[in-house]
Design an enzyme around this catalytic site. Structure first.
Site: not given
Ligand code: CMC
Length: 399
Positions: A276, A330
């Site tokens: 998140h 989620d």
């Molecule tokens: N699994 C594995 N690695 C992750 C995950 C994950 N779910 N989430 C973040 N990371 C890692 C990512 O690979 C990156 O690593 P590195 O710095 O080594 O490249 C680091 O953490 C930062 O990730 P990011 O994607 O840049 O983080 P963000 O703040 O832009 O994204 C997020 C937040 C929610 C989009 C992301 O955590 C994600 O894609 N999660 C999976 C999808 C998900 O469950 N979405 C629901 C979000 S919560 C409710 C909603 O909004 O509906």
């Protein structure tokens, strides 16, 4: 948490323009807001100052909606009036039902919802947004009609006629009734209502930002909600709840969670329902939803996928926890919805039914101190150049 991501100062960079640049607008405030507060380190979430756990335990979705949109818990009379108005406006025009019948049955219900939410703008006078009665009526209509449209598309795509709302049923009971055409168990309806409270608002997530950007143009609230529905649909946002279930089914067995995680992490595959932008601990809503799932399992029987989910969460703690990645809202919601008999591709529409409350609260707040959103960019394209006749063009080597 070390190494999870670059610190805010590092991530934001001063480009040659002298402007701050933060990809995904991380850490960039774009508005003042009095609606919702998140402490991502403590894992706390409040709506208008009230802890979400208290609201989920004691409030109803309609009471919480009133709180979010008008800023105060309603008096008993205000609540009765609001509930009565919402109940009166649950029906949708036969034209909306006919439109839904024209949609392909194989289409995603979020697309059907986005189109039908936008279509409401065709029925109600546009852009009287400085008239408080118009604002109140638009809130009531959207809160009332969105569940009816979700349920109608569900029945229509199965080849059935939509069911009319029942005036003797409360909000969530009526939605489950319209969806399943069966008498609704009161515990199931209460648990759905609590889910709706938990999903109703979450500050400037992508769909709410979308709603505020759209609102800032002074367009109508139906367009505001339609744009937010489109944004919520994506798998990085609300759409993740569907993908969580697919992922759990792919893992199949609690014993396979560790191997799955190792493979996923080494191939840089995201674990759906984890991570998140705001939280560095387990999302407080995920903990409450997990409790709701257990309540349902105790009453209606277990779900093997819940064992897979718990095992995945345990295994992920040592692998992703140090990076601040824990279950988000989620992760467990799909298991709750599945036990309530809601099909997988309706998980995100159910999220939307709830989040419309937050979107409308932000719509009102945006109008109260509006300035159109118009961020800048850092141009990285070619220097100015002249048009060339087709015969003089050479295909670039890397195309
Ligand atoms: N699994 C594995 N690695 C992750 C995950 C994950 N779910 N989430 C973040 N990371 C890692 C990512 O690979 C990156 O690593 P590195 O710095 O080594 O490249 C680091 O953490 C930062 O990730 P990011 O994607 O840049 O983080 P963000 O703040 O832009 O994204 C997020 C937040 C929610 C989009 C992301 O955590 C994600 O894609 N999660 C999976 C999808 C998900 O469950 N979405 C629901 C979000 S919560 C409710 C909603 O909004 O509906």
């Amino acid at each position: 948490m070390d190494g999870f991501r670059k610190g805010q100062n590092e991530e934001m960079s001063h480009e040659s323009t002298g402007n701050l640049f933060s990809p995904g607008l991380e850490g960039v405030p774009v508005t003042h807001s009095a609606i919702c507060d998140i402490d991502g380190l403590k894992g706390s979430l409040t709506y208008r100052g009230y802890p979400v756990a208290e609201l989920a335990a004691h409030s109803t979705f309609l009471e919480t909606t009133y709180l979010l949109i008008w800023g105060q818990l309603p008096t008993p009379q205000q609540l009765r009036d609001f509930e009565g108005e919402v109940q009166m406006h649950r029906r949708v025009s036969f034209r909306v039902r006919d439109m839904l019948k024209c949609f392909p049955a194989t289409g995603h219900p979020m697309d059907a919802l986005q189109a039908s939410a936008a279509s409401l703008g065709l029925f109600y006078s546009r852009r009287a947004i400085d008239n408080p009665q118009y604002v109140y009526d638009a809130v009531v209509r959207l809160i009332a009609k969105i569940p009816t449209m979700v349920a109608a598309f569900q029945l229509i795509r199965k080849g059935q006629d939509p069911i009319q709302p029942r005036d003797d049923l409360a909000y969530s009971d009526n939605f489950l009734y319209m969806l399943t055409d069966r008498e609704v168990d009161p515990l199931a309806a209460r648990i759905l209502d609590r889910c709706l409270i938990l999903h109703a608002e979450h500050s400037l997530n992508a769909s709410t930002f979308s709603a505020r950007v759209t609102a800032s143009t002074l367009t109508d609230p139906y367009a505001v909600v339609a744009s937010a529905v489109g944004t919520l649909a994506g798998p990085l946002h609300g759409g993740a709840n569907e993908d969580v279930l697919l992922m759990l089914e792919e893992i199949g067995n609690p014993d396979c969670a560790g191997v799955f995680l190792d493979k996923a992490i080494s191939s840089k595959r995201k674990i759906m329902g984890f991570g998140h932008r705001e939280y560095r601990v387990k999302d407080p809503r995920a903990s409450i939803l997990q409790g709701l799932a257990e309540e349902l399992f105790a009453r209606f029987g277990k779900d093997h996928m819940y064992e897979v989910a718990k095992s995945l969460e345990n295994e992920a703690e040592s692998r992703l926890g140090p990076k601040g990645i824990f279950p988000n809202v989620d992760f467990y919601s799909g298991l709750v919805y599945r036990k309530l008999g809601i099909p997988r591709d309706l998980f995100t529409p159910v999220f939307a039914i709830s989040r419309v409350a937050g979107w409308l609260a932000h719509w009102r707040e945006q109008l109260g101190a509006n300035r159109i959103f118009r961020p800048s960019q850092i141009y990285t394209g070619p220097e100015p150049r002249s048009w060339t006749p087709p015969e003089e063009r050479i295909e670039p080597l890397d195309s």
